[in-house]
Design an enzyme around this catalytic site. Sequence first.
Site, PDB file in Angstrom:
ATOM      1  CE1 TYR A 182      49.887 -37.515 103.908  1.00 10.56           C
ATOM      2  CE2 TYR A 182      49.039 -38.678 101.983  1.00 10.56           C
ATOM      3  CZ  TYR A 182      48.969 -38.381 103.336  1.00 10.56           C
ATOM      4  OH  TYR A 182      47.993 -38.947 104.111  1.00 10.56           O
ATOM      5  NE  ARG A 229      45.599 -41.672  94.780  1.00 12.94           N
ATOM      6  CZ  ARG A 229      45.030 -42.091  95.904  1.00 12.94           C
ATOM      7  NH1 ARG A 229      45.761 -42.610  96.871  1.00 12.94           N
ATOM      8  NH2 ARG A 229      43.723 -42.011  96.072  1.00 12.94           N
ATOM      9  N   GLY A 322      38.812 -48.250  97.001  1.00 10.34           N
ATOM     10  CA  GLY A 322      39.473 -48.301  98.286  1.00 10.34           C
ATOM     11  C   GLY A 322      38.675 -49.078  99.312  1.00 10.34           C
TER      12      GLY A 322
END
Length: 369
Positions: A182, A229, A322
Amino acid sequence: MKNTQPLLEKLQMGDLELQNRVIMAPMTRSRAINPENAPFDIHIKYYQQRASAGLIISEGAQISKKAVGYVNTPGIYSDAQVEGWKEVTEGVHEKGGKIFIQLWHVGRMSHPDFHGGELPHAPSAINPHSKSFTPEGFKDTETPKEMTIEEIKQTILDYKNAAANAMKAGFDGVEIHSSNGYLLHQFFNRTSNVRTDEYGGSIENRARILFEVIDAIKEVMPENRIGVRLNPSLHGIFGMTLDEETIPAFDYIIEKLNQYDLAYLHLSEPFNDVSEIPYAEKEIAKRYRPMYKGTLIINASFDQEKGNKVILEGLADAVAYGKPFISNPDLVERFAENGPLADWDQSTFYTPGEKGFTDYPKLSVSKSI
Protein backbone atom coordinates in the site's frame (compact mmCIF):
# COMPACT_ATOMS: atom_id res chain seq x y z
CA MET A 1 -0.51 -26.25 29.86
CA LYS A 2 -3.00 -23.40 29.99
CA ASN A 3 -1.10 -21.50 32.71
CA THR A 4 2.32 -21.99 31.12
CA GLN A 5 1.65 -20.94 27.54
CA PRO A 6 3.67 -17.86 26.57
CA LEU A 7 0.73 -16.77 24.40
CA LEU A 8 -1.47 -16.47 27.48
CA GLU A 9 0.92 -14.39 29.57
CA LYS A 10 0.19 -10.71 30.13
CA LEU A 11 2.18 -8.13 28.18
CA GLN A 12 3.01 -4.55 29.09
CA MET A 13 2.78 -2.55 25.87
CA GLY A 14 3.65 1.06 26.56
CA ASP A 15 1.21 2.15 29.25
CA LEU A 16 -1.29 -0.58 28.34
CA GLU A 17 -1.39 -3.98 29.98
CA LEU A 18 -2.58 -6.68 27.59
CA GLN A 19 -4.24 -9.69 29.19
CA ASN A 20 -2.54 -12.07 26.74
CA ARG A 21 -0.24 -12.05 23.71
CA VAL A 22 -2.79 -13.32 21.18
CA ILE A 23 -3.33 -10.35 18.86
CA MET A 24 -6.19 -10.13 16.39
CA ALA A 25 -4.61 -9.10 13.09
CA PRO A 26 -6.20 -6.44 10.87
CA MET A 27 -8.34 -8.03 8.17
CA THR A 28 -10.35 -6.47 5.36
CA ARG A 29 -13.95 -7.71 5.61
CA SER A 30 -15.88 -5.32 3.28
CA ARG A 31 -18.99 -5.05 5.47
CA ALA A 32 -19.42 -1.25 5.66
CA ILE A 33 -22.27 -1.27 3.17
CA ASN A 34 -23.82 2.17 3.59
CA PRO A 35 -23.40 5.55 1.89
CA GLU A 36 -21.03 6.77 4.62
CA ASN A 37 -18.85 3.63 4.64
CA ALA A 38 -19.27 3.71 8.42
CA PRO A 39 -19.24 0.77 10.85
CA PHE A 40 -22.67 -0.24 12.18
CA ASP A 41 -24.29 -2.87 14.37
CA ILE A 42 -22.69 -5.95 12.80
CA HIS A 43 -19.24 -4.43 13.30
CA ILE A 44 -20.00 -3.87 16.98
CA LYS A 45 -20.98 -7.52 17.34
CA TYR A 46 -18.02 -8.81 15.32
CA TYR A 47 -15.37 -7.00 17.33
CA GLN A 48 -17.11 -7.52 20.66
CA GLN A 49 -17.18 -11.27 20.05
CA ARG A 50 -13.38 -11.20 19.75
CA ALA A 51 -12.64 -8.89 22.69
CA SER A 52 -10.75 -11.58 24.63
CA ALA A 53 -7.78 -10.99 22.29
CA GLY A 54 -4.91 -9.29 24.07
CA LEU A 55 -5.32 -6.56 21.45
CA ILE A 56 -7.62 -6.19 18.46
CA ILE A 57 -6.18 -4.36 15.48
CA SER A 58 -9.14 -3.32 13.38
CA GLU A 59 -9.54 -3.79 9.67
CA GLY A 60 -7.87 -1.05 7.65
CA ALA A 61 -9.82 2.21 7.75
CA GLN A 62 -9.11 4.66 4.96
CA ILE A 63 -7.81 8.04 6.08
CA SER A 64 -9.52 9.94 3.26
CA LYS A 65 -11.70 9.41 0.22
CA LYS A 66 -8.54 9.30 -1.90
CA ALA A 67 -7.19 6.44 0.24
CA VAL A 68 -9.87 3.88 -0.68
CA GLY A 69 -9.20 0.93 -2.96
CA TYR A 70 -11.55 -1.83 -1.81
CA VAL A 71 -15.32 -1.90 -1.90
CA ASN A 72 -17.37 -1.41 1.30
CA THR A 73 -14.41 -0.74 3.59
CA PRO A 74 -14.91 1.68 6.48
CA GLY A 75 -13.16 5.02 6.82
CA ILE A 76 -12.09 7.22 9.72
CA TYR A 77 -12.30 10.64 8.08
CA SER A 78 -15.97 11.63 8.55
CA ASP A 79 -18.18 12.37 11.55
CA ALA A 80 -20.47 9.47 10.68
CA GLN A 81 -17.53 7.08 10.60
CA VAL A 82 -16.27 8.36 13.96
CA GLU A 83 -19.69 7.80 15.49
CA GLY A 84 -19.86 4.28 14.06
CA TRP A 85 -16.43 3.38 15.38
CA LYS A 86 -17.29 4.91 18.77
CA GLU A 87 -19.94 2.24 19.25
CA VAL A 88 -17.43 -0.44 18.24
CA THR A 89 -14.82 0.70 20.77
CA GLU A 90 -17.44 1.00 23.51
CA GLY A 91 -18.56 -2.55 22.79
CA VAL A 92 -15.02 -3.90 22.96
CA HIS A 93 -14.23 -1.99 26.14
CA GLU A 94 -17.42 -3.26 27.80
CA LYS A 95 -16.01 -6.76 27.35
CA GLY A 96 -12.65 -5.76 28.82
CA GLY A 97 -10.85 -5.69 25.48
CA LYS A 98 -8.45 -3.24 23.86
CA ILE A 99 -8.56 -2.10 20.25
CA PHE A 100 -6.31 -0.13 17.88
CA ILE A 101 -7.48 1.10 14.48
CA GLN A 102 -5.37 0.49 11.40
CA LEU A 103 -4.90 3.68 9.35
CA TRP A 104 -4.93 2.83 5.67
CA HIS A 105 -4.12 4.43 2.32
CA VAL A 106 -3.88 1.96 -0.55
CA GLY A 107 -2.12 4.28 -3.00
CA ARG A 108 -1.89 2.72 -6.45
CA MET A 109 -3.72 -0.44 -5.34
CA SER A 110 -6.98 1.23 -6.30
CA HIS A 111 -9.04 2.07 -9.39
CA PRO A 112 -10.54 5.21 -10.97
CA ASP A 113 -14.00 3.79 -10.16
CA PHE A 114 -13.40 4.82 -6.55
CA HIS A 115 -12.29 8.35 -7.45
CA GLY A 116 -14.86 9.72 -9.87
CA GLY A 117 -12.77 8.59 -12.82
CA GLU A 118 -9.55 10.18 -11.56
CA LEU A 119 -6.42 8.09 -11.19
CA PRO A 120 -5.31 6.81 -7.79
CA HIS A 121 -2.32 8.52 -6.19
CA ALA A 122 1.11 6.89 -5.75
CA PRO A 123 4.75 7.91 -5.31
CA SER A 124 5.41 7.24 -9.00
CA ALA A 125 3.37 6.58 -12.13
CA ILE A 126 4.07 2.83 -12.15
CA ASN A 127 1.23 0.35 -12.64
CA PRO A 128 1.37 -2.47 -10.05
CA HIS A 129 -0.35 -4.77 -12.59
CA SER A 130 -2.63 -6.12 -9.89
CA LYS A 131 -6.37 -6.15 -9.19
CA SER A 132 -8.65 -3.73 -7.37
CA PHE A 133 -11.84 -4.96 -5.70
CA THR A 134 -14.39 -2.45 -7.05
CA PRO A 135 -18.19 -2.28 -6.70
CA GLU A 136 -18.33 -4.11 -10.05
CA GLY A 137 -15.88 -6.83 -9.01
CA PHE A 138 -12.14 -7.16 -9.50
CA LYS A 139 -10.66 -4.87 -12.14
CA ASP A 140 -7.12 -4.43 -13.42
CA THR A 141 -5.22 -1.59 -11.80
CA GLU A 142 -4.22 1.37 -13.95
CA THR A 143 -1.11 3.52 -14.03
CA PRO A 144 -1.51 5.90 -11.05
CA LYS A 145 -0.86 9.62 -10.83
CA GLU A 146 2.50 10.57 -9.34
CA MET A 147 1.83 12.62 -6.22
CA THR A 148 2.97 16.21 -6.04
CA ILE A 149 4.78 17.47 -2.93
CA GLU A 150 1.58 19.28 -1.98
CA GLU A 151 -0.40 16.03 -2.28
CA ILE A 152 2.15 14.20 -0.12
CA LYS A 153 1.89 16.89 2.55
CA GLN A 154 -1.90 16.69 2.41
CA THR A 155 -1.75 12.91 2.82
CA ILE A 156 0.44 13.29 5.91
CA LEU A 157 -2.16 15.71 7.28
CA ASP A 158 -4.87 13.15 6.44
CA TYR A 159 -3.07 10.59 8.61
CA LYS A 160 -2.91 13.11 11.43
CA ASN A 161 -6.61 13.96 11.13
CA ALA A 162 -7.52 10.26 11.00
CA ALA A 163 -5.52 9.64 14.19
CA ALA A 164 -7.30 12.53 15.90
CA ASN A 165 -10.62 11.02 14.80
CA ALA A 166 -9.53 7.66 16.17
CA MET A 167 -9.00 9.24 19.57
CA LYS A 168 -12.46 10.83 19.37
CA ALA A 169 -13.88 7.39 18.56
CA GLY A 170 -12.33 5.92 21.71
CA PHE A 171 -9.61 3.71 20.20
CA ASP A 172 -6.74 2.71 22.48
CA GLY A 173 -4.28 3.54 19.71
CA VAL A 174 -3.56 3.39 15.98
CA GLU A 175 -1.53 1.19 13.66
CA ILE A 176 0.04 2.88 10.65
CA HIS A 177 -0.36 0.48 7.73
CA SER A 178 3.04 0.73 6.03
CA SER A 179 2.82 -2.76 4.60
CA ASN A 180 1.43 -5.13 1.99
CA GLY A 181 2.08 -3.00 -1.07
CA TYR A 182 0.00 0.00 0.00
CA LEU A 183 0.94 3.68 -0.18
CA LEU A 184 3.73 3.96 2.39
CA HIS A 185 5.22 0.62 1.32
CA GLN A 186 5.17 1.93 -2.26
CA PHE A 187 7.39 4.82 -1.16
CA PHE A 188 9.92 2.49 0.48
CA ASN A 189 10.67 0.25 -2.50
CA ARG A 190 12.77 1.42 -5.42
CA THR A 191 10.69 -0.70 -7.80
CA SER A 192 7.61 1.41 -7.03
CA ASN A 193 9.27 4.76 -6.27
CA VAL A 194 11.48 6.39 -8.90
CA ARG A 195 11.08 9.95 -7.67
CA THR A 196 14.06 12.31 -7.76
CA ASP A 197 12.94 14.77 -5.06
CA GLU A 198 13.18 14.50 -1.26
CA TYR A 199 10.78 11.53 -1.25
CA GLY A 200 12.78 9.43 -3.72
CA GLY A 201 16.25 8.26 -4.60
CA SER A 202 18.13 7.39 -1.41
CA ILE A 203 16.81 4.98 1.22
CA GLU A 204 16.50 7.88 3.66
CA ASN A 205 14.38 9.84 1.21
CA ARG A 206 12.14 6.90 0.37
CA ALA A 207 11.50 6.27 4.07
CA ARG A 208 10.95 9.94 4.87
CA ILE A 209 7.16 9.90 4.55
CA LEU A 210 6.72 7.27 7.29
CA PHE A 211 8.62 9.31 9.86
CA GLU A 212 6.77 12.47 8.86
CA VAL A 213 3.50 10.57 9.35
CA ILE A 214 4.60 9.38 12.82
CA ASP A 215 5.74 12.87 13.77
CA ALA A 216 2.39 14.31 12.65
CA ILE A 217 0.33 11.69 14.47
CA LYS A 218 2.19 12.08 17.76
CA GLU A 219 1.03 15.71 17.82
CA VAL A 220 -2.54 14.49 18.44
CA MET A 221 -2.02 11.36 20.55
CA PRO A 222 0.57 9.72 22.81
CA GLU A 223 3.56 8.31 20.97
CA ASN A 224 3.28 5.04 22.93
CA ARG A 225 -0.17 4.44 21.44
CA ILE A 226 1.18 4.32 17.86
CA GLY A 227 2.03 1.03 16.16
CA VAL A 228 3.68 0.48 12.77
CA ARG A 229 3.19 -2.48 10.45
CA LEU A 230 5.83 -3.58 7.91
CA ASN A 231 6.24 -6.48 5.49
CA PRO A 232 9.91 -6.44 4.40
CA SER A 233 9.98 -9.54 2.17
CA LEU A 234 6.73 -9.04 0.28
CA HIS A 235 7.39 -10.12 -3.30
CA GLY A 236 5.15 -10.95 -6.24
CA ILE A 237 1.99 -9.95 -4.31
CA PHE A 238 0.12 -6.61 -4.22
CA GLY A 239 2.31 -5.43 -7.07
CA MET A 240 5.53 -5.42 -5.03
CA THR A 241 8.92 -6.55 -6.31
CA LEU A 242 12.04 -6.94 -4.19
CA ASP A 243 15.42 -5.67 -5.28
CA GLU A 244 18.87 -5.41 -3.70
CA GLU A 245 17.92 -2.24 -1.79
CA THR A 246 14.64 -3.50 -0.31
CA ILE A 247 15.93 -5.23 2.82
CA PRO A 248 18.56 -2.52 3.49
CA ALA A 249 15.70 0.01 3.35
CA PHE A 250 13.76 -1.91 5.98
CA ASP A 251 16.91 -2.27 8.07
CA TYR A 252 17.20 1.53 8.04
CA ILE A 253 13.51 2.03 8.87
CA ILE A 254 13.47 -0.44 11.75
CA GLU A 255 16.70 0.88 13.25
CA LYS A 256 15.30 4.42 13.11
CA LEU A 257 12.00 3.34 14.71
CA ASN A 258 14.06 2.73 17.86
CA GLN A 259 14.22 6.51 18.23
CA TYR A 260 10.47 6.51 18.97
CA ASP A 261 8.58 5.25 22.00
CA LEU A 262 6.08 3.28 19.92
CA ALA A 263 3.43 0.87 21.19
CA TYR A 264 4.82 -1.85 18.92
CA LEU A 265 6.31 -2.86 15.60
CA HIS A 266 4.14 -5.38 13.73
CA LEU A 267 6.11 -7.48 11.22
CA SER A 268 5.03 -10.14 8.75
CA GLU A 269 6.97 -13.23 7.82
CA PRO A 270 6.98 -13.79 4.02
CA PHE A 271 3.48 -14.36 2.65
CA ASN A 272 4.77 -16.74 0.00
CA ASP A 273 7.85 -18.82 -0.77
CA VAL A 274 10.77 -16.43 -1.29
CA SER A 275 13.50 -19.04 -0.88
CA GLU A 276 14.58 -18.58 -4.50
CA ILE A 277 14.49 -14.77 -4.38
CA PRO A 278 18.08 -13.59 -3.91
CA TYR A 279 17.23 -10.31 -2.15
CA ALA A 280 14.59 -11.67 0.25
CA GLU A 281 14.96 -12.16 3.99
CA LYS A 282 13.46 -15.58 4.73
CA GLU A 283 13.25 -15.23 8.53
CA ILE A 284 11.90 -11.83 9.49
CA ALA A 285 11.62 -12.27 13.27
CA LYS A 286 15.14 -13.66 13.51
CA ARG A 287 16.57 -10.73 11.58
CA TYR A 288 14.68 -7.92 13.25
CA ARG A 289 14.22 -9.03 16.86
CA PRO A 290 17.88 -8.21 17.67
CA MET A 291 17.56 -4.92 15.78
CA TYR A 292 14.30 -3.58 17.24
CA LYS A 293 14.30 -2.72 20.95
CA GLY A 294 10.58 -2.22 21.52
CA THR A 295 7.55 -4.53 21.57
CA LEU A 296 7.54 -6.79 18.51
CA ILE A 297 4.43 -8.48 17.09
CA ILE A 298 4.94 -11.12 14.41
CA ASN A 299 2.37 -12.64 12.05
CA ALA A 300 1.76 -14.86 9.00
CA SER A 301 0.49 -18.43 9.29
CA PHE A 302 1.25 -19.07 12.95
CA ASP A 303 -0.70 -21.75 14.81
CA GLN A 304 -0.85 -22.20 18.59
CA GLU A 305 2.33 -24.27 18.82
CA LYS A 306 4.39 -22.00 16.58
CA GLY A 307 3.05 -18.93 18.36
CA ASN A 308 4.13 -20.22 21.75
CA LYS A 309 7.50 -21.24 20.33
CA VAL A 310 8.36 -17.87 18.74
CA ILE A 311 7.64 -16.07 22.03
CA LEU A 312 9.50 -18.67 24.10
CA GLU A 313 12.54 -18.30 21.85
CA GLY A 314 12.50 -14.55 22.42
CA LEU A 315 11.92 -13.71 18.76
CA ALA A 316 8.66 -11.84 19.37
CA ASP A 317 6.60 -10.48 22.25
CA ALA A 318 3.20 -11.33 20.76
CA VAL A 319 1.68 -13.09 17.76
CA ALA A 320 -1.04 -11.75 15.45
CA TYR A 321 -3.62 -14.20 14.12
CA GLY A 322 -5.85 -13.43 11.16
CA LYS A 323 -7.99 -16.16 9.63
CA PRO A 324 -8.17 -18.23 12.85
CA PHE A 325 -9.90 -15.24 14.49
CA ILE A 326 -12.49 -15.13 11.69
CA SER A 327 -13.85 -18.59 12.47
CA ASN A 328 -12.91 -18.71 16.15
CA PRO A 329 -14.16 -15.60 17.95
CA ASP A 330 -13.03 -17.26 21.18
CA LEU A 331 -9.55 -18.10 19.88
CA VAL A 332 -7.89 -17.20 23.18
CA GLU A 333 -10.21 -19.49 25.14
CA ARG A 334 -9.62 -22.31 22.66
CA PHE A 335 -5.86 -21.91 23.10
CA ALA A 336 -6.32 -21.96 26.88
CA GLU A 337 -8.26 -25.23 26.66
CA ASN A 338 -6.09 -26.62 23.87
CA GLY A 339 -9.37 -27.00 22.03
CA PRO A 340 -9.99 -27.63 18.34
CA LEU A 341 -10.21 -24.73 15.92
CA ALA A 342 -13.14 -24.26 13.56
CA ASP A 343 -12.42 -23.90 9.84
CA TRP A 344 -13.14 -20.62 8.08
CA ASP A 345 -15.25 -20.22 4.96
CA GLN A 346 -13.17 -18.20 2.54
CA SER A 347 -16.14 -17.61 0.24
CA THR A 348 -17.65 -15.30 2.89
CA PHE A 349 -14.55 -13.23 3.69
CA TYR A 350 -15.77 -10.19 1.72
CA THR A 351 -19.50 -10.78 1.31
CA PRO A 352 -22.29 -8.63 2.82
CA GLY A 353 -24.06 -9.33 6.09
CA GLU A 354 -23.52 -11.53 9.12
CA LYS A 355 -22.90 -14.83 7.33
CA GLY A 356 -19.24 -15.70 7.78
CA PHE A 357 -18.82 -12.60 9.93
CA THR A 358 -20.65 -12.88 13.24
CA ASP A 359 -22.23 -16.35 13.01
CA TYR A 360 -19.25 -18.54 13.95
CA PRO A 361 -20.06 -20.23 17.29
CA LYS A 362 -17.84 -20.29 20.34
CA LEU A 363 -16.39 -23.62 21.42
CA SER A 364 -18.82 -23.93 24.35
CA VAL A 365 -21.74 -23.53 21.94
CA SER A 366 -20.22 -25.99 19.46
CA LYS A 367 -19.89 -28.62 22.19
CA SER A 368 -23.53 -28.25 23.19
CA ILE A 369 -24.93 -28.70 19.69
